[in-house]
Design a protein around this motif. Structure first.
Motif, PDB file in Angstrom:
ATOM      1  N   GLY A   1      10.035   1.124  -8.505  1.00  0.00           N
ATOM      2  CA  GLY A   1      10.560   0.346  -9.614  1.00  0.00           C
ATOM      3  C   GLY A   1       9.537  -0.663 -10.092  1.00  0.00           C
ATOM      4  N   GLY A   2      10.030  -1.796 -10.578  1.00  0.00           N
ATOM      5  CA  GLY A   2       9.141  -2.804 -11.150  1.00  0.00           C
ATOM      6  C   GLY A   2       8.136  -3.366 -10.166  1.00  0.00           C
ATOM      7  N   ASP A   3       8.555  -3.593  -8.938  1.00  0.00           N
ATOM      8  CA  ASP A   3       7.620  -4.164  -7.961  1.00  0.00           C
ATOM      9  C   ASP A   3       6.495  -3.184  -7.647  1.00  0.00           C
ATOM     10  N   TYR A   4       6.836  -1.904  -7.556  1.00  0.00           N
ATOM     11  CA  TYR A   4       5.774  -0.918  -7.327  1.00  0.00           C
ATOM     12  C   TYR A   4       4.796  -0.927  -8.494  1.00  0.00           C
ATOM     13  N   LEU A   5       5.314  -0.913  -9.715  1.00  0.00           N
ATOM     14  CA  LEU A   5       4.447  -0.855 -10.890  1.00  0.00           C
ATOM     15  C   LEU A   5       3.584  -2.107 -11.016  1.00  0.00           C
ATOM     16  N   ASN A   6       4.129  -3.264 -10.623  1.00  0.00           N
ATOM     17  CA  ASN A   6       3.392  -4.526 -10.756  1.00  0.00           C
ATOM     18  C   ASN A   6       2.353  -4.733  -9.657  1.00  0.00           C
ATOM     19  N   TYR A   7       2.688  -4.346  -8.435  1.00  0.00           N
ATOM     20  CA  TYR A   7       1.878  -4.776  -7.295  1.00  0.00           C
ATOM     21  C   TYR A   7       1.173  -3.662  -6.531  1.00  0.00           C
ATOM     22  N   VAL A   8       1.642  -2.432  -6.683  1.00  0.00           N
ATOM     23  CA  VAL A   8       1.023  -1.330  -5.944  1.00  0.00           C
ATOM     24  C   VAL A   8       0.275  -0.381  -6.879  1.00  0.00           C
ATOM     25  N   ALA A   9       0.896  -0.023  -7.981  1.00  0.00           N
ATOM     26  CA  ALA A   9       0.297   0.942  -8.903  1.00  0.00           C
ATOM     27  C   ALA A   9      -1.108   0.560  -9.369  1.00  0.00           C
ATOM     28  N   PRO A  10      -1.405  -0.753  -9.641  1.00  0.00           N
ATOM     29  CA  PRO A  10      -2.769  -1.085 -10.074  1.00  0.00           C
ATOM     30  C   PRO A  10      -3.843  -0.759  -9.038  1.00  0.00           C
ATOM     31  N   LEU A  11      -3.437  -0.593  -7.782  1.00  0.00           N
ATOM     32  CA  LEU A  11      -4.387  -0.285  -6.709  1.00  0.00           C
ATOM     33  C   LEU A  11      -4.279   1.164  -6.238  1.00  0.00           C
ATOM     34  N   ALA A  12      -3.377   1.927  -6.854  1.00  0.00           N
ATOM     35  CA  ALA A  12      -3.010   3.243  -6.314  1.00  0.00           C
ATOM     36  C   ALA A  12      -4.195   4.176  -6.138  1.00  0.00           C
ATOM     37  N   GLU A  13      -5.150   4.148  -7.067  1.00  0.00           N
ATOM     38  CA  GLU A  13      -6.279   5.072  -6.966  1.00  0.00           C
ATOM     39  C   GLU A  13      -7.127   4.816  -5.730  1.00  0.00           C
ATOM     40  N   ALA A  14      -7.086   3.580  -5.207  1.00  0.00           N
ATOM     41  CA  ALA A  14      -7.893   3.245  -4.029  1.00  0.00           C
ATOM     42  C   ALA A  14      -7.068   3.252  -2.746  1.00  0.00           C
ATOM     43  N   LEU A  15      -5.786   3.575  -2.845  1.00  0.00           N
ATOM     44  CA  LEU A  15      -4.906   3.554  -1.681  1.00  0.00           C
ATOM     45  C   LEU A  15      -4.601   4.979  -1.209  1.00  0.00           C
ATOM     46  N   PRO A  16      -4.424   5.165   0.102  1.00  0.00           N
ATOM     47  CA  PRO A  16      -4.121   6.510   0.639  1.00  0.00           C
ATOM     48  C   PRO A  16      -2.626   6.839   0.535  1.00  0.00           C
ATOM     49  N   ILE A  17      -2.070   6.737  -0.676  1.00  0.00           N
ATOM     50  CA  ILE A  17      -0.658   7.073  -0.883  1.00  0.00           C
ATOM     51  C   ILE A  17      -0.494   8.595  -0.819  1.00  0.00           C
ATOM     52  N   ARG A  18       0.517   9.034  -0.072  1.00  0.00           N
ATOM     53  CA  ARG A  18       0.746  10.469   0.042  1.00  0.00           C
ATOM     54  C   ARG A  18       1.966  10.937  -0.745  1.00  0.00           C
ATOM     55  N   ALA A  19       2.868  10.007  -1.087  1.00  0.00           N
ATOM     56  CA  ALA A  19       4.046  10.404  -1.870  1.00  0.00           C
ATOM     57  C   ALA A  19       4.735   9.158  -2.397  1.00  0.00           C
ATOM     58  N   LEU A  20       5.386   9.337  -3.569  1.00  0.00           N
ATOM     59  CA  LEU A  20       6.254   8.304  -4.123  1.00  0.00           C
ATOM     60  C   LEU A  20       7.694   8.776  -3.923  1.00  0.00           C
ATOM     61  N   VAL A  21       8.494   7.981  -3.228  1.00  0.00           N
ATOM     62  CA  VAL A  21       9.831   8.398  -2.830  1.00  0.00           C
ATOM     63  C   VAL A  21      10.853   7.378  -3.310  1.00  0.00           C
ATOM     64  N   ASP A  22      11.991   7.889  -3.761  1.00  0.00           N
ATOM     65  CA  ASP A  22      13.080   6.990  -4.168  1.00  0.00           C
ATOM     66  C   ASP A  22      14.404   7.683  -3.887  1.00  0.00           C
ATOM     67  N   SER A  23      15.410   6.901  -3.535  1.00  0.00           N
ATOM     68  CA  SER A  23      16.726   7.475  -3.230  1.00  0.00           C
ATOM     69  C   SER A  23      17.528   7.774  -4.479  1.00  0.00           C
ATOM     70  N   ALA A  24      17.109   7.242  -5.644  1.00  0.00           N
ATOM     71  CA  ALA A  24      17.829   7.481  -6.894  1.00  0.00           C
ATOM     72  C   ALA A  24      17.443   8.849  -7.454  1.00  0.00           C
ATOM     73  N   ALA A  25      18.427   9.766  -7.515  1.00  0.00           N
ATOM     74  CA  ALA A  25      18.145  11.131  -7.952  1.00  0.00           C
ATOM     75  C   ALA A  25      17.633  11.186  -9.382  1.00  0.00           C
ATOM     76  N   GLU A  26      18.080  10.230 -10.221  1.00  0.00           N
ATOM     77  CA  GLU A  26      17.658  10.259 -11.623  1.00  0.00           C
ATOM     78  C   GLU A  26      16.167   9.972 -11.786  1.00  0.00           C
ATOM     79  N   LYS A  27      15.543   9.446 -10.779  1.00  0.00           N
ATOM     80  CA  LYS A  27      14.098   9.188 -10.841  1.00  0.00           C
ATOM     81  C   LYS A  27      13.270  10.389 -10.391  1.00  0.00           C
ATOM     82  N   HIS A  28      13.901  11.309  -9.703  1.00  0.00           N
ATOM     83  CA  HIS A  28      13.147  12.439  -9.133  1.00  0.00           C
ATOM     84  C   HIS A  28      12.541  13.283 -10.254  1.00  0.00           C
ATOM     85  N   GLY A  29      11.275  13.626 -10.079  1.00  0.00           N
ATOM     86  CA  GLY A  29      10.555  14.397 -11.063  1.00  0.00           C
ATOM     87  C   GLY A  29       9.796  13.558 -12.070  1.00  0.00           C
TER      88      GLY A  29
END
Length: 344
Positions: free
Chosen positions: A260-288
């Motif tokens: 959500g907003g916190d991910y977009l504000n604080y994690v996403a700007p660094l995502a290219e340099a981070l070893p993220i393997r998946a983005l997961v959320d329990s809200a089905a409407e966000k899937h895909g």
């Protein structure tokens, strides 16, 4: 005063009617005077000696207060201290008696001779000319008001300070005494206010960490401003510090949970340099939904097993944590976003 601007905030200056050689700033309150008589500042001070009366009853009070302030800033990692304007070295000797640090000084007057017997090294030239390894802590008590070119001086201090070092400055607050409206000491070229000093520090690459008033230098300068400042990190230094925090808390590849907003504000700007393997959320409407290089999915206990999970929501962090624990995910795999950003 056409063309004259404040040395701290660069606002247009105003004349001081009762003191024609003085100028003042209507914005930050700074007051300064023509430095013509001290044009050769280093040469002027080089001929002076015995600038302090160490037997005066107020001298010990001053040293004790400064010693307490300095010791409060000495950390286990503090190895090197520089005092700009160390006088006879009395403060440095007191610090060295209680802390295992290398203590150097800068002193332009003849008091440098005595200081050299008390300190590890004393430089007899302005800070801009000093070539030395950087210091963890730089001190300056009642020096800056004597300096004509404030910016050059502070940039020299910035160069001599480590990236995470501290700067402790003390100067008279305005005239230095609550009963006086003007400081007539001819050596004092500047009369600072809390505003003018913090603006000046910011313009020279420092962040003001703490400011207090009412500090004692002598009976005539019993109201002084004391500031603790640190170098302002560059954007790249801030970025690298955050990346180090991710490594410290997550150790390697991880799953980002709660997109959500916190991910977009604080994690996403660094995502290219981070070893993220998946983005997961329990809200089905966000899937895909595509976010950067990833498509949001639900939690997969097989594909995502054993990887640390960063809970990327401050507002919903507690409920997400309970939800994941209820699914049987081990608590040691869960890392809260606020843990990475809580610097205090």
């Amino acid at each position: 005063m056409p063309g004259v601007t404040c040395p701290c905030c660069a606002s247009p200056a105003e004349p001081v009617v009762e003191h024609p050689r003085d100028a003042s700033c209507p914005r930050c309150g700074h007051r300064w005077r023509d430095a013509a008589e001290l044009a050769d500042g280093a040469g002027y001070y080089a001929g002076l000696v015995a600038r302090n009366d160490e037997q005066a009853p107020w001298f010990a009070r001053k040293i004790d207060a400064r010693l307490a302030a300095v010791l409060a800033l000495i950390e286990p990692t503090t190895e090197r201290v520089l005092e700009v304007g160390c006088a006879e070295g009395g403060l440095g000797a007191a610090v060295k008696a209680q802390a295992a640090v290398a203590y150097d000084g800068i002193e332009l007057s003849q008091d440098s001779v005595l200081a050299a017997t008390r300190l590890d090294q004393v430089f007899c030239q302005p800070a801009a000319q000093v070539q030395s390894a950087p210091y963890d802590l730089i001190l300056s008590f009642h020096v800056l008001e004597h300096i004509a070119d404030l910016t050059t001086e502070l940039l020299a201090w910035r160069r001599l300070l480590t990236e995470r070092g501290a700067l402790l400055i003390e100067v008279p607050n305005r005239a230095g005494h609550p009963w006086l409206s003007n400081d007539l000491n001819p050596e004092h070229l500047h009369q600072f206010t809390p505003a003018s000093l913090t603006i000046l520090l910011a313009s020279c690459g420092f962040t003001c960490q703490a400011l207090s008033r009412g500090h004692y230098e002598s009976p005539l300068y019993c109201d002084s401003i004391q500031v603790i400042a640190r170098p302002e990190p560059t954007p790249e230094q801030r970025r690298q510090h955050l990346l180090q925090r991710f490594q410290q808390y997550l150790g390697g590849p991880f799953i980002a949970y709660g997109i959500g907003g916190d991910y977009l504000n604080y994690v996403a700007p660094l995502a290219e340099a981070l070893p993220i393997r998946a983005l997961v959320d329990s809200a089905a409407e966000k899937h895909g939904r595509q976010v950067g290089a990833f498509s949001i999915t639900g939690y997969d206990p097989v594909a995502h097993a054993a990887l640390p999970i960063l809970i990327c929501s401050l507002r919903y962090g507690s409920s997400i944590r309970r939800h994941l624990l209820d699914q049987g995910i081990a608590a040691e795999r869960l890392v809260a976003l606020e843990s990475l950003f809580d610097a205090l």
